[in-house]
Every structure is written in structure tokens, then in C-alpha cells.
Scaffold this motif. Structure first.
Motif: not given
Length: 283
Positions: A153-157, A198-218
Motif C-alpha cells: 500500500x505504501x508503494x502502490x497507494x 488489541x485495545x481497539x478494532x479496525x476495518x481496512x478503511x480505517x487502516x488506509x486512513x491511518x496510512x494516508x496520514x502517517x505516510x503523507x500519501x493517499x
């Protein structure tokens, strides 16, 4: 606690992390790491023994005199895995083991869409009928299961998996190891079944949003077609039983089987459990 501890299946990633956690707590004497190939774990600094889930005599010898045996669940088709677990439980009983700690999986029921859940369900039932004291840890998915998808995802978005809307309470493998060590060393865990999440459950869309924020890439999440995803996994050379299991784990997540959040892992580990978001942020 004092007494002899045997870690059965210590050659795998989780087994080695359990060994490291024990060492970090100063618990080395009285611990035996057991594996089909002890040479692979000789450098960890513990006593070792050969224990092959397909060789009952090796299991009985490795478990002899143990107070606690940790049985790390196998990695094989159900028709192989379940008899292996039974064999280990029988060997522990024959060797006079006082308590078994077993690594199960979240929602260990016959109704689960995850095929391996059937083996865990059968093993839990067999363990409870064995007459031995037991502690069961039902582990949710490892954060590390996402590593290849996140790297892509970090490479291909694009972060693509089936069952993208399902929330999963991921946790790090090292945190599972810490919870296991807490269950091994602690008292009052007999007859308990713990939900390790873990202390919280995540779906793939939430994970993608975190990656967008942390990597600066959509990064866009995609709910992948299971048939195409399975064909891709087969193309990587994965055996059919494992492809079925991986598709099943995504289907189970989508069905809400893995969204439970529990404080059991933190209680057993005796420390904070890192959330997926904290992990991705490097916290």
C-alpha cells in the motif's frame, strides 16, 4: 511460580518471542524449549529438547516432570493439526504435567467462517475433558499479518483485502507472547479462557486512513474479490488448505467474528498492549 516449564513448538516466531519474554523477566532456569529441530533454537540460551507433534514418545519425554506445558497450536490442515494437538495433550497427561496453556483463536466455534476454528474448538473440548488443569488463550489476528499488504500500500497507494468492512482487534505477536508468559508464570489461571485482543478494532478503511496520514500519501482501501484474491494467493505457491484458511479469516472478520475487544491481554501481560494505530505511528 517455580517448577519446570516446557514451551512446545518453540521454533516458530511466537515460540521464540515467548522465550525472549521469559528471558527478559529473568526466567531461564527450569525452562525447556521443545521443537521438532532443537538445533534451530539452541542459540536462545535455554535447555532444549526434541518434541515432534507426530511422535508421541518424543512429546512424553520432553514433557516429563513439567509443571506447565505451553502448547503452541500447529500449522497444518485440520485433519493433521487436530490429532497433533490431541497427541500433545495425551503425552502431557501421561508425563504428569500439572497444567497446559494452549494457544487457541478468537471465536473458536464450529460456526466460524475461519476453517482453523474447527481445530481449535475440538482441541479446547479435548483439553477440558482431559482432566488436566488448563488455561486457554484465544488470540486475535497478529498486526504482522498486515505487513505485506501495508508495504504494498505504501508503494502502490492501494490496500486490498476481502472483507474490508470487518473490524479486527489486531495485536502484535510480541504482546501475545507477553500474555502467554503471564499465563504461564501467574497463578489463578486454571480453568480460564482468555480473549487476547488489541485495545481497539479496525476495518481496512480505517487502516488506509491511518496510512494516508502517517505516510503523507493517499492510500485507498479496496474490498477485494475473494475469488481473485484466492487465485493470487495460489499464484504465490500457497497450499490449498492455507488459501482456504486465509480467505476464511477475511470472511470471518467481515462477519464480525474478530471485533471483540478485551482487556485480558493487558491483564496477563502486566503492561500496556499496543494498538494497531500506535504501531503504525511507531509509538
Amino acid at each position: 511460580m517455580s517448577g519446570k516449564i516446557v514451551i512446545s513448538g518453540a521454533g516458530g516466531q511466537l515460540g521464540q518471542l515467548v522465550a525472549q519474554e521469559l528471558k527478559s523477566r529473568g526466567v531461564v532456569d527450569g525452562v525447556t524449549l521443545a521443537s521438532r529441530d532443537p538445533s534451530k533454537i539452541a542459540a536462545l540460551g535455554f535447555k532444549t529438547a526434541r518434541a515432534d507433534f507426530d511422535d508421541a514418545a518424543s512429546l512424553a519425554a520432553a514433557y516429563q516432570g513439567a509443571d506447565v506445558v505451553l502448547i503452541l497450536s500447529g500449522d497444518a490442515p485440520n485433519e493433521v493439526r487436530t490429532p497433533q494437538h490431541y497427541r500433545a495433550i495425551d503425552a502431557a497427561k501421561a508425563a504428569g504435567v500439572k497444567r497446559i496453556v494452549y494457544t487457541s483463536f478468537t471465536n473458536a466455534t464450529y460456526d466460524s467462517l475461519f476453517d482453523f476454528a474447527k481445530s481449535h474448538t475440538d482441541t479446547e473440548a479435548y483439553l477440558k475433558k482431559s482432566g488436566l488443569a488448563y488455561t486457554v488463550l484465544r488470540n486475535n489476528q497478529y498486526i504482522e499479518n498486515l505487513n505485506s499488504g501495508i508495504a504494498h500500500a505504501k508503494d502502490a497507494g492501494v490496500l486490498a483485502q476481502p472483507g474490508a468492512t470487518g473490524k479486527v482487534a489486531y495485536l502484535r505477536r510480541a504482546d501475545v507472547a507477553a500474555a502467554l508468559v503471564g499465563a504461564i508464570l501467574g497463578t489463578g489461571h486454571e480453568g480460564k479462557v482468555y480473549e487476547i485482543t488489541g485495545p481497539k478494532a479496525y476495518d481496512l478503511f480505517e487502516i488506509a486512513a491511518i496510512l494516508t496520514e502517517t505516510t503523507g500519501r493517499k492510500v485507498e482501501a479496496v474490498d477485494a474479490d475473494p475469488q481473485q484474491y484466492g487465485a493470487m494467493l495460489s499464484g504465490f505457491g500457497l497450499p490449498d488448505f492455507l488459501v482456504k484458511a486465509l480467505l476464511g479469516i477475511h470472511a470471518a472478520g467481515a462477519a464480525g467474528e474478530m471485533n471483540l475487544v478485551s482487556g485480558d491481554a493487558e491483564k496477563l501481560a502486566g503492561r500496556k498492549i499496543v494498538s494497531l494505530e500506535e504501531h503504525l505511528r511507531g509509538e
